[in-house]
Design a protein around this motif. Structure first.
Motif, short mmCIF file in Angstrom:
data_model
loop_
_atom_site.label_atom_id
_atom_site.label_comp_id
_atom_site.label_asym_id
_atom_site.label_seq_id
_atom_site.Cartn_x
_atom_site.Cartn_y
_atom_site.Cartn_z
N ALA A 113 23.15 61.56 45.64
CA ALA A 113 24.53 61.24 45.27
C ALA A 113 24.74 59.73 45.27
O ALA A 113 25.38 59.18 44.37
CB ALA A 113 25.50 61.91 46.24
N TYR A 114 24.18 59.06 46.29
CA TYR A 114 24.33 57.60 46.33
C TYR A 114 23.55 56.94 45.20
O TYR A 114 24.08 56.06 44.51
CB TYR A 114 23.84 57.05 47.67
CG TYR A 114 23.88 55.54 47.69
CD1 TYR A 114 25.06 54.87 47.95
CD2 TYR A 114 22.74 54.79 47.39
CE1 TYR A 114 25.11 53.48 47.93
CE2 TYR A 114 22.78 53.41 47.36
CZ TYR A 114 23.97 52.76 47.63
OH TYR A 114 24.03 51.40 47.58
N LEU A 121 14.56 57.99 46.33
CA LEU A 121 15.08 59.14 47.07
C LEU A 121 14.14 59.52 48.20
O LEU A 121 14.58 59.81 49.33
CB LEU A 121 15.26 60.33 46.12
CG LEU A 121 16.17 60.12 44.91
CD1 LEU A 121 16.31 61.41 44.13
CD2 LEU A 121 17.54 59.62 45.35
N LEU A 122 12.83 59.53 47.92
CA LEU A 122 11.86 59.88 48.95
C LEU A 122 11.87 58.88 50.09
O LEU A 122 11.80 59.25 51.27
CB LEU A 122 10.45 59.97 48.33
CG LEU A 122 10.25 61.05 47.27
CD1 LEU A 122 8.83 60.99 46.72
CD2 LEU A 122 10.55 62.44 47.83
N ALA A 136 28.70 50.37 44.58
CA ALA A 136 28.48 49.57 45.79
C ALA A 136 28.12 48.14 45.42
O ALA A 136 28.61 47.18 46.04
CB ALA A 136 27.38 50.19 46.65
N VAL A 137 27.27 47.98 44.41
CA VAL A 137 26.91 46.64 43.96
C VAL A 137 28.14 45.92 43.42
O VAL A 137 28.36 44.73 43.69
CB VAL A 137 25.81 46.71 42.88
CG1 VAL A 137 25.55 45.33 42.28
CG2 VAL A 137 24.52 47.29 43.47
N ALA A 138 28.97 46.63 42.66
CA ALA A 138 30.18 46.02 42.10
C ALA A 138 31.16 45.64 43.21
O ALA A 138 31.78 44.57 43.16
CB ALA A 138 30.83 47.00 41.12
N TRP A 139 31.31 46.52 44.22
CA TRP A 139 32.24 46.23 45.32
C TRP A 139 31.81 44.99 46.08
O TRP A 139 32.64 44.13 46.39
CB TRP A 139 32.29 47.42 46.28
CG TRP A 139 32.91 48.65 45.70
CD1 TRP A 139 33.76 48.72 44.62
CD2 TRP A 139 32.70 50.00 46.13
NE1 TRP A 139 34.10 50.02 44.36
CE2 TRP A 139 33.46 50.83 45.28
CE3 TRP A 139 31.94 50.58 47.15
CZ2 TRP A 139 33.50 52.21 45.41
CZ3 TRP A 139 31.98 51.95 47.30
CH2 TRP A 139 32.75 52.76 46.44
N THR A 140 30.53 44.92 46.41
CA THR A 140 30.06 43.77 47.17
C THR A 140 30.17 42.49 46.35
O THR A 140 30.44 41.42 46.89
CB THR A 140 28.60 43.98 47.62
OG1 THR A 140 27.78 44.29 46.47
CG2 THR A 140 28.50 45.12 48.62
N MET A 142 20.43 52.62 52.47
CA MET A 142 20.34 53.12 51.10
C MET A 142 20.58 52.01 50.09
O MET A 142 19.91 51.93 49.05
CB MET A 142 21.34 54.27 50.90
CG MET A 142 20.94 55.56 51.59
SD MET A 142 21.96 57.00 51.14
CE MET A 142 23.43 56.66 52.09
N TYR A 143 21.54 51.16 50.39
CA TYR A 143 21.84 50.02 49.53
C TYR A 143 20.63 49.10 49.40
O TYR A 143 20.23 48.71 48.30
CB TYR A 143 23.04 49.27 50.11
CG TYR A 143 23.42 48.01 49.37
CD1 TYR A 143 24.17 48.07 48.20
CD2 TYR A 143 23.07 46.76 49.89
CE1 TYR A 143 24.54 46.90 47.54
CE2 TYR A 143 23.44 45.60 49.24
CZ TYR A 143 24.18 45.67 48.07
OH TYR A 143 24.54 44.51 47.42
#
Length: 248
Positions: free
Chosen positions: A131-132, A77-78, A140-144, A54-55
């Motif tokens: 949701a993601y 999403l698709l 997720a981008v900020a965490w990585t 997903m990322y």
């Protein structure tokens, strides 16, 4: 290198979060605390792999824009739903054909394909994808990015992978025994149902229920499975719930 470390972190986080989600769902559905998946530790690799995909898909779609706002919002999403459903199908088929095992079973669900995928759970993948995409991708981008600035944190990720590899080795050894027993008995083992049966019999016999080692037994594996198979064969309805005869 940074992308590799980011994906390693996302796999850890996704595997653990997915495990927690499945534990809660099983508790709500069956009223039992049962360790999901075939690993003993708190990790479900399917979810970890899903989070990585997903990322990557969202990053790719951000770089390749169509110019149409609604399409740019829906297209990721698709793609995610299609990729996740394909991954679930391939994983399920490999387990079924090579190990005579079902980690999940959708044979009673409407529109299922070989009991491995079905429209309802594809819809749930769509909800997770939404949701993601709209709530978690930015985090997720900020965490990585934060991890890239604090490389010492990867030491703890390395510890996770150390335990993960040991767990994987132990679990594959156990699964190989289950496969030999299943092939000899001519059946396909529904692994989650088997763990539920072991849980119920342990509680009925007032034995200690081991949450992490859900299939642990002091007896030899083959002897244990033979005993439980005979017990199940005495109750035809229960046999249908736990095992499905392998098609010849």
């Amino acid at each position: 290198m940074q992308m590799f470390l980011s994906l390693a972190f996302l796999f850890c986080f996704g595997s653990f979060f997915g495990w927690c989600l499945e534990v809660v769902c099983r508790r709500l559905d069956h009223g039992k605390w049962i360790n999901p998946g075939f690993l003993t530790g708190p990790a479900l690799p399917l979810y970890g792999t899903g989070l990585m995909l997903m990322y990557l898909i969202c990053l790719l779609c951000e770089k390749v824009q169509t110019g149409t706002p609604w399409l740019d919002a829906v297209l990721p999403l698709l793609i995610i739903v299609a990729v996740m459903t394909l991954m679930e199908y391939l994983t399920g088929i490999v387990l079924l054909k090579l190990l005579n095992m079902r980690l999940w079973d959708y044979t009673d669900n409407f529109g299922n394909l070989q009991g491995v995928i079905c429209p309802f759970y594809t819809f749930l993948w769509g909800l997770l994808a939404a949701a993601y995409r709209f709530f978690l991708h930015g985090h997720a981008v900020a965490w990585t990015g934060w991890l890239g600035e604090h490389p010492a944190c990867y030491f703890f990720i390395g510890i996770f992978y150390g335990f993960f590899l040991v767990d994987l080795s132990y679990s594959l050894h156990l699964v190989s025994k289950i496969r030999r027993w299943a092939s000899h008995s001519g059946i396909v083992v529904k692994y989650e149902k088997l763990k539920e049966l072991l849980y119920d019999r342990a509680r009925h016999s007032k034995e200690k229920v081991n949450f992490l080692f859900a299939t642990y037994t002091p007896r030899r594996v083959k002897e244990t499975f033979d005993v439980y198979l005979k017990a199940l064969q005495a109750d035809g309805k229960r046999v249908k719930r736990i095992f499905r005869r392998k098609k010849k």
